[in-house]
Design an enzyme around this catalytic site. Structure first.
Site, mmCIF file in Angstrom:
data_model
loop_
_atom_site.group_PDB
_atom_site.id
_atom_site.type_symbol
_atom_site.label_atom_id
_atom_site.label_comp_id
_atom_site.label_asym_id
_atom_site.label_seq_id
_atom_site.Cartn_x
_atom_site.Cartn_y
_atom_site.Cartn_z
ATOM 1 N N CYS A 1 -43.798 -4.527 16.996
ATOM 2 C CA CYS A 1 -44.985 -3.876 16.427
ATOM 3 C C CYS A 1 -46.267 -4.688 16.664
ATOM 4 O O CYS A 1 -47.362 -4.160 16.505
ATOM 5 C CB CYS A 1 -44.786 -3.639 14.937
ATOM 6 S SG CYS A 1 -43.297 -2.718 14.579
ATOM 7 N N HIS B 1 -51.559 -2.693 11.562
ATOM 8 C CA HIS B 1 -50.326 -1.998 11.936
ATOM 9 C C HIS B 1 -49.907 -1.133 10.755
ATOM 10 O O HIS B 1 -49.883 -1.584 9.610
ATOM 11 C CB HIS B 1 -49.250 -3.032 12.275
ATOM 12 C CG HIS B 1 -47.881 -2.451 12.380
ATOM 13 N ND1 HIS B 1 -47.626 -1.282 13.058
ATOM 14 C CD2 HIS B 1 -46.681 -2.858 11.871
ATOM 15 C CE1 HIS B 1 -46.336 -0.999 12.963
ATOM 16 N NE2 HIS B 1 -45.751 -1.937 12.252
ATOM 17 N N ASN C 1 -44.234 4.710 10.677
ATOM 18 C CA ASN C 1 -44.393 3.489 11.465
ATOM 19 C C ASN C 1 -44.085 3.805 12.934
ATOM 20 O O ASN C 1 -42.934 4.006 13.291
ATOM 21 C CB ASN C 1 -43.435 2.424 10.912
ATOM 22 C CG ASN C 1 -43.532 1.108 11.658
ATOM 23 O OD1 ASN C 1 -44.114 1.022 12.741
ATOM 24 N ND2 ASN C 1 -42.945 0.068 11.084
HETATM 25 N N1 COA Z 1 -34.345 6.809 -0.854
HETATM 26 C C1 COA Z 1 -33.903 6.531 -2.079
HETATM 27 N N2 COA Z 1 -33.412 5.316 -2.419
HETATM 28 C C2 COA Z 1 -33.407 4.361 -1.451
HETATM 29 C C3 COA Z 1 -33.843 4.607 -0.154
HETATM 30 C C4 COA Z 1 -34.328 5.907 0.123
HETATM 31 N N3 COA Z 1 -34.796 6.241 1.354
HETATM 32 N N4 COA Z 1 -33.710 3.488 0.575
HETATM 33 C C5 COA Z 1 -33.196 2.548 -0.235
HETATM 34 N N5 COA Z 1 -32.997 3.078 -1.461
HETATM 35 C C6 COA Z 1 -32.442 2.419 -2.646
HETATM 36 C C7 COA Z 1 -31.589 1.240 -2.296
HETATM 37 O O1 COA Z 1 -30.298 1.629 -1.969
HETATM 38 C C8 COA Z 1 -31.676 0.437 -3.555
HETATM 39 O O2 COA Z 1 -30.780 0.971 -4.484
HETATM 40 P P1 COA Z 1 -29.903 -0.003 -5.417
HETATM 41 O O3 COA Z 1 -30.911 -0.787 -6.216
HETATM 42 O O4 COA Z 1 -29.097 0.966 -6.198
HETATM 43 O O5 COA Z 1 -29.127 -0.845 -4.466
HETATM 44 C C9 COA Z 1 -33.096 0.697 -4.060
HETATM 45 O O6 COA Z 1 -33.526 1.899 -3.421
HETATM 46 C C10 COA Z 1 -34.053 -0.408 -3.753
HETATM 47 O O7 COA Z 1 -33.896 -0.786 -2.396
HETATM 48 P P2 COA Z 1 -34.799 -1.856 -1.699
HETATM 49 O O8 COA Z 1 -34.362 -2.014 -0.287
HETATM 50 O O9 COA Z 1 -34.861 -3.073 -2.549
HETATM 51 O O10 COA Z 1 -36.209 -1.116 -1.777
HETATM 52 P P3 COA Z 1 -37.621 -1.687 -1.498
HETATM 53 O O11 COA Z 1 -38.479 -1.526 -2.672
HETATM 54 O O12 COA Z 1 -37.576 -3.046 -0.851
HETATM 55 O O13 COA Z 1 -38.157 -0.667 -0.387
HETATM 56 C C11 COA Z 1 -38.489 -0.564 1.974
HETATM 57 C C12 COA Z 1 -37.495 -0.559 0.839
HETATM 58 C C13 COA Z 1 -37.760 -0.447 3.289
HETATM 59 C C14 COA Z 1 -39.437 0.630 1.806
HETATM 60 C C15 COA Z 1 -39.321 -1.880 1.896
HETATM 61 O O14 COA Z 1 -38.476 -2.969 1.773
HETATM 62 C C16 COA Z 1 -40.193 -2.072 3.112
HETATM 63 O O15 COA Z 1 -41.096 -1.299 3.366
HETATM 64 N N6 COA Z 1 -39.971 -3.161 3.869
HETATM 65 C C17 COA Z 1 -40.711 -3.412 5.089
HETATM 66 C C18 COA Z 1 -40.134 -2.603 6.185
HETATM 67 C C19 COA Z 1 -41.004 -2.528 7.393
HETATM 68 O O16 COA Z 1 -42.189 -2.381 7.287
HETATM 69 N N7 COA Z 1 -40.391 -2.607 8.559
HETATM 70 C C20 COA Z 1 -41.063 -2.491 9.806
HETATM 71 C C21 COA Z 1 -41.741 -3.738 10.152
HETATM 72 S S1 COA Z 1 -42.693 -3.531 11.588
#
Ligand code: COA
Length: 365
Positions: free
Chosen positions: A112, A252, A282
């Site tokens: 990215c 980004h 993204n």
């Molecule tokens: N819908 C509903 N629930 C979801 C889900 C979805 N699409 N994806 C994950 N969950 C659940 C998980 O299973 C977890 O459940 P649990 O607590 O029962 O285990 C809960 O939501 C929390 O998951 P978590 O991964 O801790 O969520 P988060 O707040 O960190 O959000 C992202 C997840 C991916 C949105 C976040 O971590 C993020 O944006 N990270 C950066 C990713 C990114 O930008 N990547 C590209 C880089 S270029």
């Protein structure tokens, strides 16, 4: 010599996948996705669309804005994590299909952050007078590498491409400072494990889904919020400017919360930050040029403005660049740039006035 950005273009597939559509495919819902990411919908390539075809569409638009022909192009850099093949380079397919007969072409892989890296490399090639005109393209078809059964990743990504034309000019402008960084120790945080020489594709890798994107979301989130503000500050300082001089930050587009956290750390108002992650998700390396095209379209970026591009991604990689926005060179090159900038500003004020009058007329009508 400076490398002015004189053309821009974007291309996104027409097919839109909303959060509500996704809720039919995996266990998720609109509220969860919007509150965690800010994303509402993303564009997904049709079977006949590829990273090269989107790149060409964006490049042709950028060349038209710059008033250049494909044969005028000396260098094509395609930044992508979703190339058409391991080799040959997607840039060579683009070169051929554009008919850019005089251009060198190569792919750049910095995930990215790739568009910022590519912009820097093309700028250096122009500033050292190795080339005159360059095409820098960011293109992705991430939908082909997403596990549509994995709710933790499939909600995030979208397809699209953006392109800039860079041209040599003696007046100051274009990219004036940049920061490129990496930390390979975090490589496993965002990875497509199989299909390379380390783990060639096999029935086992396919069975285990190792040809899909794998991500540790929380760690990537923490990394992103840490480096975005740092890289922005560093690039601005390197340009001998302060944040007050920056009229717009174009980050980004990975996640609304990441962008807001970075802006807060910089004490920079969100009104001066470009955000369109809600409509595209993204798109990795394509997100900065796509957001730039929309910033121009909406009148938020104009000739003479100073802007910061900042990104982060797999690798891990991150970077930032300070750019003095130029706009297309005037057809008669003898017009002085200061005069040209004044004319460009006048033109955009007039355009906005026309749009406002149109709005009043339509509103009343
Ligand atoms: N819908 C509903 N629930 C979801 C889900 C979805 N699409 N994806 C994950 N969950 C659940 C998980 O299973 C977890 O459940 P649990 O607590 O029962 O285990 C809960 O939501 C929390 O998951 P978590 O991964 O801790 O969520 P988060 O707040 O960190 O959000 C992202 C997840 C991916 C949105 C976040 O971590 C993020 O944006 N990270 C950066 C990713 C990114 O930008 N990547 C590209 C880089 S270029």
């Amino acid at each position: 010599m400076y490398a002015h950005i004189t053309g821009w273009g974007m291309a996104v597939p027409s097919r839109v996948l909303t959060n509500h559509d996704l809720a039919q495919m995996v266990e998720t819902d609109n509220e969860w996705i919007v509150s965690r990411t800010g994303i509402q919908e993303r564009h997904i390539a049709n079977p006949e669309q590829t990273s090269a075809s989107l790149a060409i569409e964006a490049a042709l638009k950028a060349l038209e804005v710059a008033n250049l022909k494909p044969v005028d192009v000396d260098l094509i850099i395609v930044s992508t994590s979703t190339p058409e093949h391991v080799f040959p380079a997607t840039a060579c397919l683009v070169q051929d299909r554009l008919g850019a007969a005089r251009a060198g072409a190569f792919d750049l892989s910095a995930a990215c952050s790739g568009f910022i890296y590519a912009l820097d490399i093309a700028t250096q090639a122009i500033r050292t007078e190795s080339v005159k005109n360059a095409l820098v393209i960011g293109t992705e078809t991430l939908s082909r590498f997403v596990d549509w059964e994995d709710r933790t990743t499939c909600i995030l990504f979208g397809d699209g491409a953006g392109a800039f034309v860079l041209q040599a000019g003696e007046e100051p402008g274009g990219l004036i400072s940049s920061v490129m960084r990496s930390d390979g120790s975090g490589g496993n945080l965002l990875i497509l494990p199989a299909g390379g020489s380390h783990l060639p594709a096999s029935p086992e890798t396919v069975r285990e889904g190792l040809h899909y994107i794998q991500m540790h979301g929380r760690e990537v989130f923490r990394f992103a919020t840490r480096v975005m503000a740092q890289a922005t500050e560093e690039a601005v300082k390197k340009a001998h400017l302060s944040l007050e001089d920056i009229s717009l930050i174009i980050p980004h587009q990975a996640n609304q919360r990441i962008i807001e956290t970075a802006a807060r750390k910089l004490n920079f108002p969100m009104e001066r930050v470009m955000v369109n992650v809600d409509r595209y998700g993204n798109t990795s390396t394509a997100s900065i040029p796509i957001a730039t095209c929309e910033a121009i379209q909406s009148g938020r970026l104009q000739a003479g403005d100073k802007t910061v591009f900042v990104g982060f991604g797999a690798g891990l990689t991150w970077g930032a660049a300070v750019v003095i926005w130029s706009g297309p060179f005037p057809v008669r090159r003898r017009v002085r740039p200061t005069r040209y900038r004044l004319l460009a500003r006048l033109r955009s004020i007039l355009l906005r006035l026309v749009r406002r009058i149109e709005g009043i007329i339509w509103g009343n009508g």
